[in-house]
Design an enzyme around this catalytic site. Structure first.
Site, PDB file in Angstrom:
ATOM      1  N   TRP A   1       6.116  -4.496   7.156  1.00  0.00           N
ATOM      2  CA  TRP A   1       6.442  -3.348   8.001  1.00  0.00           C
ATOM      3  C   TRP A   1       5.190  -2.814   8.701  1.00  0.00           C
ATOM      4  O   TRP A   1       5.247  -1.856   9.442  1.00  0.00           O
ATOM      5  CB  TRP A   1       7.088  -2.232   7.186  1.00  0.00           C
ATOM      6  CG  TRP A   1       6.394  -1.937   5.885  1.00  0.00           C
ATOM      7  CD1 TRP A   1       5.346  -1.087   5.701  1.00  0.00           C
ATOM      8  CD2 TRP A   1       6.700  -2.500   4.604  1.00  0.00           C
ATOM      9  NE1 TRP A   1       4.980  -1.077   4.385  1.00  0.00           N
ATOM     10  CE2 TRP A   1       5.807  -1.926   3.679  1.00  0.00           C
ATOM     11  CE3 TRP A   1       7.660  -3.413   4.153  1.00  0.00           C
ATOM     12  CZ2 TRP A   1       5.821  -2.248   2.332  1.00  0.00           C
ATOM     13  CZ3 TRP A   1       7.675  -3.732   2.811  1.00  0.00           C
ATOM     14  CH2 TRP A   1       6.765  -3.164   1.911  1.00  0.00           C
ATOM     15  N   ARG A   2       4.059  -3.453   8.449  1.00  0.00           N
ATOM     16  CA  ARG A   2       2.830  -2.997   9.092  1.00  0.00           C
ATOM     17  C   ARG A   2       2.517  -3.867  10.312  1.00  0.00           C
ATOM     18  O   ARG A   2       2.935  -5.013  10.389  1.00  0.00           O
ATOM     19  CB  ARG A   2       1.648  -3.106   8.121  1.00  0.00           C
ATOM     20  CG  ARG A   2       1.674  -2.050   7.059  1.00  0.00           C
ATOM     21  CD  ARG A   2       0.431  -2.140   6.213  1.00  0.00           C
ATOM     22  NE  ARG A   2       0.421  -1.067   5.222  1.00  0.00           N
ATOM     23  CZ  ARG A   2      -0.472  -0.978   4.256  1.00  0.00           C
ATOM     24  NH1 ARG A   2      -1.430  -1.878   4.144  1.00  0.00           N
ATOM     25  NH2 ARG A   2      -0.426   0.028   3.409  1.00  0.00           N
TER      26      ARG A   2
ATOM     27  N   GLU B   1       9.811   2.875   3.908  1.00  0.00           N
ATOM     28  CA  GLU B   1       9.499   4.115   3.185  1.00  0.00           C
ATOM     29  C   GLU B   1      10.652   4.547   2.283  1.00  0.00           C
ATOM     30  O   GLU B   1      10.429   5.050   1.187  1.00  0.00           O
ATOM     31  CB  GLU B   1       9.135   5.242   4.163  1.00  0.00           C
ATOM     32  CG  GLU B   1       7.766   5.092   4.793  1.00  0.00           C
ATOM     33  CD  GLU B   1       6.621   5.040   3.781  1.00  0.00           C
ATOM     34  OE1 GLU B   1       6.767   5.575   2.663  1.00  0.00           O
ATOM     35  OE2 GLU B   1       5.568   4.444   4.095  1.00  0.00           O
TER      36      GLU B   1
ATOM     37  N   GLN C   1       9.894   5.659  -5.273  1.00  0.00           N
ATOM     38  CA  GLN C   1       9.985   5.360  -6.719  1.00  0.00           C
ATOM     39  C   GLN C   1      10.033   3.863  -7.025  1.00  0.00           C
ATOM     40  O   GLN C   1      10.472   3.481  -8.106  1.00  0.00           O
ATOM     41  CB  GLN C   1      11.242   5.973  -7.367  1.00  0.00           C
ATOM     42  CG  GLN C   1      11.714   7.239  -6.762  1.00  0.00           C
ATOM     43  CD  GLN C   1      11.275   8.431  -7.560  1.00  0.00           C
ATOM     44  OE1 GLN C   1      10.534   8.306  -8.517  1.00  0.00           O
ATOM     45  NE2 GLN C   1      11.701   9.585  -7.159  1.00  0.00           N
ATOM     46  N   THR C   2       9.669   3.017  -6.098  1.00  0.00           N
ATOM     47  CA  THR C   2       9.824   1.574  -6.313  1.00  0.00           C
ATOM     48  C   THR C   2       8.566   0.825  -5.888  1.00  0.00           C
ATOM     49  O   THR C   2       7.951   1.172  -4.876  1.00  0.00           O
ATOM     50  CB  THR C   2      11.038   1.061  -5.500  1.00  0.00           C
ATOM     51  OG1 THR C   2      12.144   1.922  -5.762  1.00  0.00           O
ATOM     52  CG2 THR C   2      11.422  -0.345  -5.890  1.00  0.00           C
TER      53      THR C   2
ATOM     54  N   GLY D   1      18.023   0.227  -7.433  1.00  0.00           N
ATOM     55  CA  GLY D   1      18.052   1.508  -8.145  1.00  0.00           C
ATOM     56  C   GLY D   1      18.097   2.724  -7.219  1.00  0.00           C
ATOM     57  O   GLY D   1      17.981   2.595  -6.005  1.00  0.00           O
ATOM     58  N   TYR D   2      18.257   3.895  -7.840  1.00  0.00           N
ATOM     59  CA  TYR D   2      18.316   5.167  -7.095  1.00  0.00           C
ATOM     60  C   TYR D   2      19.249   5.031  -5.892  1.00  0.00           C
ATOM     61  O   TYR D   2      18.829   5.078  -4.735  1.00  0.00           O
ATOM     62  CB  TYR D   2      16.917   5.604  -6.639  1.00  0.00           C
ATOM     63  CG  TYR D   2      15.934   5.730  -7.760  1.00  0.00           C
ATOM     64  CD1 TYR D   2      15.924   6.858  -8.577  1.00  0.00           C
ATOM     65  CD2 TYR D   2      15.025   4.719  -8.018  1.00  0.00           C
ATOM     66  CE1 TYR D   2      15.032   6.972  -9.617  1.00  0.00           C
ATOM     67  CE2 TYR D   2      14.129   4.814  -9.061  1.00  0.00           C
ATOM     68  CZ  TYR D   2      14.137   5.938  -9.863  1.00  0.00           C
ATOM     69  OH  TYR D   2      13.246   6.041 -10.892  1.00  0.00           O
TER      70      TYR D   2
ATOM     71  N   TYR E   1       7.706  13.913   1.969  1.00  0.00           N
ATOM     72  CA  TYR E   1       6.813  12.759   1.960  1.00  0.00           C
ATOM     73  C   TYR E   1       7.203  11.760   3.052  1.00  0.00           C
ATOM     74  O   TYR E   1       6.372  11.321   3.855  1.00  0.00           O
ATOM     75  CB  TYR E   1       6.852  12.064   0.587  1.00  0.00           C
ATOM     76  CG  TYR E   1       6.089  10.762   0.597  1.00  0.00           C
ATOM     77  CD1 TYR E   1       4.717  10.758   0.403  1.00  0.00           C
ATOM     78  CD2 TYR E   1       6.724   9.549   0.856  1.00  0.00           C
ATOM     79  CE1 TYR E   1       3.990   9.573   0.457  1.00  0.00           C
ATOM     80  CE2 TYR E   1       6.015   8.368   0.913  1.00  0.00           C
ATOM     81  CZ  TYR E   1       4.653   8.390   0.707  1.00  0.00           C
ATOM     82  OH  TYR E   1       3.943   7.225   0.776  1.00  0.00           O
TER      83      TYR E   1
ATOM     84  N   ASP F   1       2.029  11.126  -2.087  1.00  0.00           N
ATOM     85  CA  ASP F   1       2.831  10.660  -3.220  1.00  0.00           C
ATOM     86  C   ASP F   1       1.956  10.640  -4.484  1.00  0.00           C
ATOM     87  O   ASP F   1       0.820  11.129  -4.468  1.00  0.00           O
ATOM     88  CB  ASP F   1       3.420   9.271  -2.930  1.00  0.00           C
ATOM     89  CG  ASP F   1       2.345   8.196  -2.803  1.00  0.00           C
ATOM     90  OD1 ASP F   1       1.140   8.536  -2.878  1.00  0.00           O
ATOM     91  OD2 ASP F   1       2.697   7.015  -2.647  1.00  0.00           O
TER      92      ASP F   1
ATOM     93  N   CYS G   1     -14.949   0.763  -4.827  1.00  0.00           N
ATOM     94  CA  CYS G   1     -14.271   1.838  -4.089  1.00  0.00           C
ATOM     95  C   CYS G   1     -15.163   2.320  -2.936  1.00  0.00           C
ATOM     96  O   CYS G   1     -16.346   2.574  -3.128  1.00  0.00           O
ATOM     97  CB  CYS G   1     -13.961   3.002  -5.031  1.00  0.00           C
ATOM     98  SG  CYS G   1     -13.228   4.405  -4.168  1.00  0.00           S
TER      99      CYS G   1
ATOM    100  N   THR H   1      16.225   8.270 -14.381  1.00  0.00           N
ATOM    101  CA  THR H   1      15.115   9.202 -14.147  1.00  0.00           C
ATOM    102  C   THR H   1      15.139  10.364 -15.133  1.00  0.00           C
ATOM    103  O   THR H   1      14.097  10.782 -15.612  1.00  0.00           O
ATOM    104  CB  THR H   1      15.214   9.812 -12.717  1.00  0.00           C
ATOM    105  OG1 THR H   1      15.914   8.917 -11.894  1.00  0.00           O
ATOM    106  CG2 THR H   1      13.864  10.151 -12.169  1.00  0.00           C
TER     107      THR H   1
END
Ligand code: SF4
Length: 381
Positions: free
Chosen positions: A37-38, A54, A59-60, A98-99, A137, A155, A217, A320
């Site tokens: 998706w980028r 998105e 949550q995944t 899920g969800y 978000y 997030d 980093c 959840t």
């Protein structure tokens, strides 16, 4: 050692230089994860792909989302195609991710974007937020990534990075506002979408919950928690109460022509409109002695009893808000058995096109395992 003792003594350590967005963006230019998706090289992202990714990523994990993203895009290449799909098709393609409220909202949102915005997503965070399934978000992520607006999605990954960079002592969830403010203050007006994605990548690949790879980093020299030496202890968290264990019974009827008895859940509430085997309510007060009161009866009018066999073991699943334990009962039925009202017999080979949530896939797998074992025993006799 020196750094660890600083942390132990609670000494406040200020990095010599503040973390800068430009440092992170320079790192992102060479280290960005390649995701479908980028876009690369400054090309404009497709808002449909950004939105779809998105919603799926809520949550995944990325690895889980990738095959689903490819499947959705192949089947519904643009928002009009998705808006024209039937809800059952969308739920069925989503099964396993899920969800499930996300899948229903995804479909309603596609219809709304086509009906109200001519198939073009609005660019503004506030307008995006009015669409189904798009919260704070996701609206910020779409606005920044798809349209380059100055918005900051925050997030869990980004909260962790922010809490470590500034060694924020305030505990989550109360610290959320502070962490969002810190992220917003760092967001540049130019390349806000890349900055958001760079933060996501840093949190997912380097500033991980356990053993962050601080040595590589880009903000190594400007991270307060790293300098104190207790970076893994951030973010601080308030203790949360676990959801109460719920229990219930699930009933698997397997007809001798390899069809299984299924029904559709109510259109509101948990796992709304998804497919399930018949069963009891899921409740903390569930009593096993009452299980068979919830069992379906054979025949279209529900006149006869199935011969139930309680299977060994339990099927466990964690939602959840609560963990669940299901006892599974199985029954075999002759080929001519008709499904009770509001239920249907579905061929085992067609289960992939049913909107079965993970918990129901576990129940069916559990029942089939024991059915197979029985068949093998019979053959051996
Ligand atoms: S230096 Fe370490 S703790 Fe600090 S932001 Fe980087 S990876 Fe995270």
């Amino acid at each position: 050692m020196r750094e660890t003792s600083r942390a132990r003594s609670g000494e406040r350590v200020k990095p010599e230089k503040a973390p800068e967005a430009a440092t992170l963006l320079a790192w992102y230019d060479v280290s960005a994860r390649v995701l479908p998706w980028r876009t690369r090289g400054g090309a404009k992202p497709d808002p449909y792909r950004v939105w779809l990714s998105e919603i799926m990523l809520q949550q995944t994990r990325v690895e889980t989302v990738l095959p689903y993203f490819a499947k959705f895009l192949a089947r519904w290449p643009d928002i009009e195609a998705l808006a024209n799909a039937r809800q059952e098709e969308v739920l069925s393609a989503w099964a396993g991710l899920g969800y499930y409220a996300r899948a229903r909202n995804l479909h309603v949102c596609a219809k709304a974007v086509v009906a109200e915005f001519g198939g073009h997503f609005p660019e503004d965070e506030a307008e995006l937020r009015r669409l189904p399934g798009i919260g704070a978000y996701t609206s910020a992520a779409i606005s920044a990534i798809a349209f380059g607006k100055k918005a900051t999605p925050v997030d869990g990954n980004i909260e962790r990075v922010m809490s470590r960079l500034s060694a924020v002592e305030e505990k989550l969830p109360a610290a959320r506002k502070t962490l969002a403010r810190l992220a917003a203050e760092m967001t540049p007006a130019h390349r806000a979408g890349d900055f958001a994605q760079a933060l996501m990548d840093l949190g997912a690949t380097i500033c991980t919950p356990k053993k962050p790879a601080c040595a590589i980093c880009p903000w190594l020299d400007s991270c307060a928690a790293r300098i104190r030496g207790d970076q893994e202890t951030f973010p601080r968290k308030a203790q949360k109460a676990e959801g109460k264990l719920r229990k219930g019974a699930a009933f698997v009827v397997l007809r001798e022509d390899n069809r299984i008895l299924l029904r559709t859940r109510p259109s509101a509430g948990l796992l709304a409109s998804m497919t399930e085997v018949p069963g009891s309510q899921w409740s903390a007060e569930y009593k096993e002695k009452d299980a068979l009161k919830f069992a379906p009866r054979s025949g279209a009018k529900g006149e006869g009893q199935f011969a139930w066999r309680k299977l060994p073991g339990l099927v466990r699943h964690v939602f959840t808000h609560f963990p669940l334990e299901l006892t599974v009962y199985a029954a075999a039925a002759p080929k001519q058995t008709r499904a009770p009202e509001d239920m249907r017999f579905v061929p085992l080979g067609a289960l992939d096109s049913e909107a079965l949530p993970s918990v129901m896939r576990k129940v069916i797998a559990h029942a089939l395992e024991f059915t197979d074992q029985r068949k093998q025993k019979r053959r051996r006799k």
